[in-house]
Design a protein around this motif. Structure first.
Motif, short mmCIF file in Angstrom:
data_model
loop_
_atom_site.label_atom_id
_atom_site.label_comp_id
_atom_site.label_asym_id
_atom_site.label_seq_id
_atom_site.Cartn_x
_atom_site.Cartn_y
_atom_site.Cartn_z
N ARG A 93 0.86 -1.36 -0.12
CA ARG A 93 0.10 -0.05 0.01
C ARG A 93 1.00 1.19 0.28
NH1 ARG A 93 -5.10 -0.79 0.74
NH2 ARG A 93 -5.61 1.57 1.37
N ALA A 94 1.84 1.24 0.83
CA ALA A 94 2.97 2.43 0.91
C ALA A 94 3.54 2.59 -0.88
CB ALA A 94 3.98 2.07 1.94
N GLU A 95 3.92 1.61 -1.26
CA GLU A 95 4.57 1.69 -2.57
C GLU A 95 3.80 1.82 -3.65
OE1 GLU A 95 7.72 -1.32 -3.97
OE2 GLU A 95 5.73 -2.08 -4.13
N MET A 96 2.69 1.62 -3.79
CA MET A 96 1.90 2.05 -5.01
C MET A 96 1.61 3.28 -5.42
SD MET A 96 0.85 -0.75 -6.61
CE MET A 96 0.98 -2.64 -6.34
N PRO A 97 1.48 4.37 -4.27
CA PRO A 97 1.27 5.90 -5.04
C PRO A 97 2.67 5.99 -5.84
CG PRO A 97 0.62 5.61 -2.83
CD PRO A 97 1.25 4.20 -3.03
N HIS A 98 3.88 5.60 -5.25
CA HIS A 98 4.96 5.80 -5.65
C HIS A 98 5.25 5.22 -7.29
CE1 HIS A 98 6.94 7.80 -2.44
NE2 HIS A 98 6.25 6.82 -1.49
N MET A 99 4.77 4.08 -7.21
CA MET A 99 4.85 3.58 -8.42
C MET A 99 4.15 3.98 -9.68
SD MET A 99 4.59 -0.88 -9.02
CE MET A 99 5.83 -1.08 -7.83
N GLN A 100 2.69 4.47 -9.23
CA GLN A 100 1.79 5.15 -10.03
C GLN A 100 2.46 6.44 -10.56
OE1 GLN A 100 -1.12 4.20 -11.53
NE2 GLN A 100 -0.58 6.12 -12.96
N THR A 101 2.92 7.29 -9.70
CA THR A 101 3.77 8.53 -9.87
C THR A 101 4.90 8.34 -10.87
OG1 THR A 101 3.14 9.59 -7.60
CG2 THR A 101 4.77 10.40 -8.89
N ASP A 180 10.36 3.69 -2.95
CA ASP A 180 9.85 4.92 -3.27
C ASP A 180 10.16 5.45 -4.65
OD1 ASP A 180 12.36 5.76 -2.89
OD2 ASP A 180 12.08 6.68 -0.95
N LEU A 181 9.55 6.64 -4.88
CA LEU A 181 9.91 7.30 -6.28
C LEU A 181 11.29 7.22 -6.57
CD1 LEU A 181 8.85 8.14 -8.95
CD2 LEU A 181 8.50 10.58 -7.70
N GLU A 185 13.28 5.69 -9.74
CA GLU A 185 14.21 6.20 -10.82
C GLU A 185 15.47 5.79 -10.74
OE1 GLU A 185 11.65 10.47 -10.39
OE2 GLU A 185 13.39 10.11 -9.12
N GLN A 186 16.35 5.73 -9.68
CA GLN A 186 17.65 5.42 -9.59
C GLN A 186 17.91 3.90 -10.25
OE1 GLN A 186 19.21 5.61 -5.79
NE2 GLN A 186 21.51 6.13 -6.30
N LEU A 187 17.02 2.91 -9.86
CA LEU A 187 17.20 1.65 -10.35
C LEU A 187 16.92 1.40 -11.67
CD1 LEU A 187 15.36 -0.38 -7.46
CD2 LEU A 187 17.86 -0.50 -7.98
N VAL A 188 16.00 2.31 -12.39
CA VAL A 188 15.50 2.19 -13.72
C VAL A 188 16.86 2.82 -14.71
CG1 VAL A 188 13.91 3.14 -15.60
CG2 VAL A 188 13.24 2.02 -13.61
N GLU A 189 17.25 4.05 -14.10
CA GLU A 189 18.43 4.78 -14.65
C GLU A 189 19.70 3.75 -14.83
OE1 GLU A 189 20.98 8.59 -13.83
OE2 GLU A 189 18.82 8.80 -13.47
N ALA A 190 19.96 2.95 -13.79
CA ALA A 190 20.88 2.24 -13.68
C ALA A 190 20.91 0.93 -14.68
CB ALA A 190 21.31 1.44 -12.51
N MET A 191 19.90 0.79 -15.27
CA MET A 191 19.69 -0.43 -16.25
C MET A 191 20.15 0.15 -17.50
SD MET A 191 16.11 -2.55 -15.50
CE MET A 191 15.01 -1.32 -15.68
#
Length: 192
Positions: A93-101, A180-181, A185-191
């Protein structure tokens, strides 16, 4: 008197062994946390569970909440954030708003697909899942793991669990726990 001294020595030795064991466990945990840092030089994922970094992500096909068929291999050439969750999970529940953002702000521009797999066999029913998706306004794909096979394959024992899959379909990272957001962002950018 000598029996008391021997007893005290045995007790003292046991206490020292317990302390040494606790220190070693703490050091191992600290090392594992360091290995989880973005950009660290880790040959395998930060936990013993899951698939090895660099391996091809196992393909799967599931039906999404909206009735569409979702096949992981169809997204080769795109970065995939593969997430496992359930409605009853507070960290989910805590993670989902970050994922949608993240989805709203970055997914299209950065060629990223979010596949947020609901562990349906572990959840409270379709109505709860639909209410959860509506509550958070989730617009990305929600594949339904109705038999639990995909969650088992990806060893999503603790949830949320997320895998970062690169454009060649290879696992680049695994995160156990909520993101969190900035972390996304950091994980995706590292790919690559």
């Amino acid at each position: 008197m000598p029996k008391k001294i021997i007893g005290l020595l045995v007790l003292a030795t046991m206490v020292v062994l317990v302390i040494i064991g606790a220190v070693k466990n703490n050091m191992a945990e600290s090392e594992a946390l360091d290995n989880m840092a973005i950009g660290s030089n880790v040959d395998f994922l930060p936990t013993d569970e899951g698939l090895a970094k660099g391996e091809k992500a196992p393909d799967f096909q599931l039906t999404a909440l909206d009735g569409q068929e979702v096949t992981l291999s169809d997204y080769q050439g795109q970065k995939v954030l593969l997430n496992f969750w359930a409605t009853w999970c507070p960290p989910c529940r805590a993670e989902m708003p970050h994922m949608q953002t993240y989805f709203d702000e970055h997914a299209e521009d950065e060629n990223v697909v979010i596949l947020s797999v609901n562990l349906t066999t572990e959840d409270k029913g379709l109505e709860e899942i639909e209410e959860f998706v509506e509550e958070f306004g989730l617009e990305f794909a929600i594949p339904m793991d109705e038999k639990g096979d995909v969650g088992a394959t990806y060893q999503a024992v603790s949830i949320p669990t997320s895998y970062m899959i690169d454009t060649e379909g290879r696992i680049q990272n695994k995160v156990v726990g909520p993101m969190d957001l900035p972390m996304m962002e950091q994980l995706v950018e590292a790919m690559e």
